[in-house]
Design a protein around this motif. Structure first.
Motif, PDB file in Angstrom:
ATOM      1  N   SER A   1      49.660  47.875  32.717  1.00 39.12           N
ATOM      2  CA  SER A   1      48.765  46.767  32.404  1.00 39.12           C
ATOM      3  C   SER A   1      49.031  45.576  33.318  1.00 39.12           C
ATOM      4  N   ALA A   2      47.927  44.932  33.747  1.00 37.06           N
ATOM      5  CA  ALA A   2      48.048  43.726  34.561  1.00 37.06           C
ATOM      6  C   ALA A   2      47.866  42.463  33.727  1.00 37.06           C
ATOM      7  N   ILE A   3      47.728  42.620  32.412  1.00 35.80           N
ATOM      8  CA  ILE A   3      47.557  41.460  31.534  1.00 35.80           C
ATOM      9  C   ILE A   3      48.851  40.632  31.520  1.00 35.80           C
ATOM     10  N   SER A   4      48.690  39.332  31.603  1.00 36.05           N
ATOM     11  CA  SER A   4      49.833  38.422  31.656  1.00 36.05           C
ATOM     12  C   SER A   4      50.781  38.631  30.480  1.00 36.05           C
ATOM     13  N   GLN A   5      52.065  38.579  30.783  1.00 32.39           N
ATOM     14  CA  GLN A   5      53.092  38.715  29.744  1.00 32.39           C
ATOM     15  C   GLN A   5      53.070  37.535  28.773  1.00 32.39           C
ATOM     16  N   ARG A   6      52.390  36.451  29.155  1.00 24.33           N
ATOM     17  CA  ARG A   6      52.323  35.268  28.293  1.00 24.33           C
ATOM     18  C   ARG A   6      51.245  35.384  27.213  1.00 24.33           C
ATOM     19  N   ALA A   7      50.418  36.402  27.319  1.00 25.65           N
ATOM     20  CA  ALA A   7      49.324  36.555  26.355  1.00 25.65           C
ATOM     21  C   ALA A   7      49.860  36.804  24.952  1.00 25.65           C
TER      22      ALA A   7
END
Length: 272
Positions: A170-176
């Motif tokens: 996944s390229a979704i930000s770890q801050r999400a």
């Protein structure tokens, strides 16, 4: 003695539907997005058939695993199967289609984003609403857990995958912020003026504001016309030879006009 009608029961975190002391139980496990419509279909079917339809929604990945290992009659997935999940004896049946709505707080002035902008927001490349026509406020990104079929479909559609050491991740930000279901994610967005999230189109209500994507608002009509491209299939998956006759009859019934009318009434796209 006439069979006693006992209606719908909630047992141990699952939904059990029957209208009789049934001779058969049909177990359906998987996607939390598919579960709500499956519960309605199960209850309707049980009203006129001597079966119990038991629905559990731990997620698409769990539903596909349940189909593979035979721990349930039917699995539910709200995304296409990965190549590693496919097999000659695993059958896939599309029972409906659903849009994925990108949603924000009702007071957010932004009403339209491009796919590229959504991707940049979720990658953490765009971090302030003023970069996409909104207020000078930080964007609070909300996503689903990694077992979610909605997340899997959203990542595929929005190009939110990257390769690390040859492996797609996944390229979704770890801050999400991570939500465990449509309901929880919708609550995050409804309670935070600067949040953005994505939920099943059938779960959209007036507590959140769905955005147009590339100038097309999410709707059944726009999806059928091919204008709104953020959409995915609702699948029932099963292992050949595993489901009971009752389970296969229930699956066949889902494609009848009566069942597909229910699909449409609940805000999803019929396939028949």
């Amino acid at each position: 003695m006439k069979t006693q009608v006992i209606g719908a029961l909630a047992l141990a975190g699952s939904m059990v539907f029957n209208t009789a002391v049934a001779n058969e139980t049909v177990s359906v496990v998987g996607s939390s997005s598919v579960s709500p419509i499956m519960e309605v279909l199960g209850e309707t079917y049980a009203n006129s058939h001597d079966v119990v339809v038991e629905v559990q929604g731990p997620g698409s990945s769990a539903g596909i695993r349940a189909a593979h290992d035979g721990s349930s009659d039917l699995g539910m997935s709200s995304r296409d199967l990965k190549s590693s999940e496919k097999a000659d004896n695993i059958k896939e049946v599309v029972i409906a289609r659903d849009g994925i709505a990108v949603v924000v707080h009702n007071n957010n002035p932004v009403s339209n984003l491009t796919k590229e902008q959504v991707s940049q927001i979720y990658k953490g490349e765009v971090t302030n609403w003023n970069q996409v026509g909104g207020e000078n406020k930080p964007i609070v990104v909300a996503t689903r857990d990694t077992a979610s079929g909605t997340r899997g479909a959203f990542e595929d559609i929005m190009s939110l995958k990257k390769k690390i050491n040859g492996v797609k991740v996944s390229a979704i930000s770890q801050r999400a912020q991570v939500a465990s279901g449509n309901g929880q994610l919708k609550t995050i967005v409804a309670n935070n003026p600067f949040a953005i999230g994505y939920i099943s189109l059938g779960s959209v209500d007036n507590s959140v504001k769905p955005l147009a994507i590339d100038n097309h608002k999410p709707s059944i009509e726009a999806i059928k016309a091919g204008e709104y491209s953020v959409q995915r299939p609702f699948l029932v998956v099963y292992k050949e030879g595993r489901p009971s006759k009752a389970a296969l009859e229930f699956l066949k019934w889902i494609h009848t006009p009566q069942a597909q009318n229910i699909v449409t009434e609940k805000g999803f796209i019929s396939v028949k």
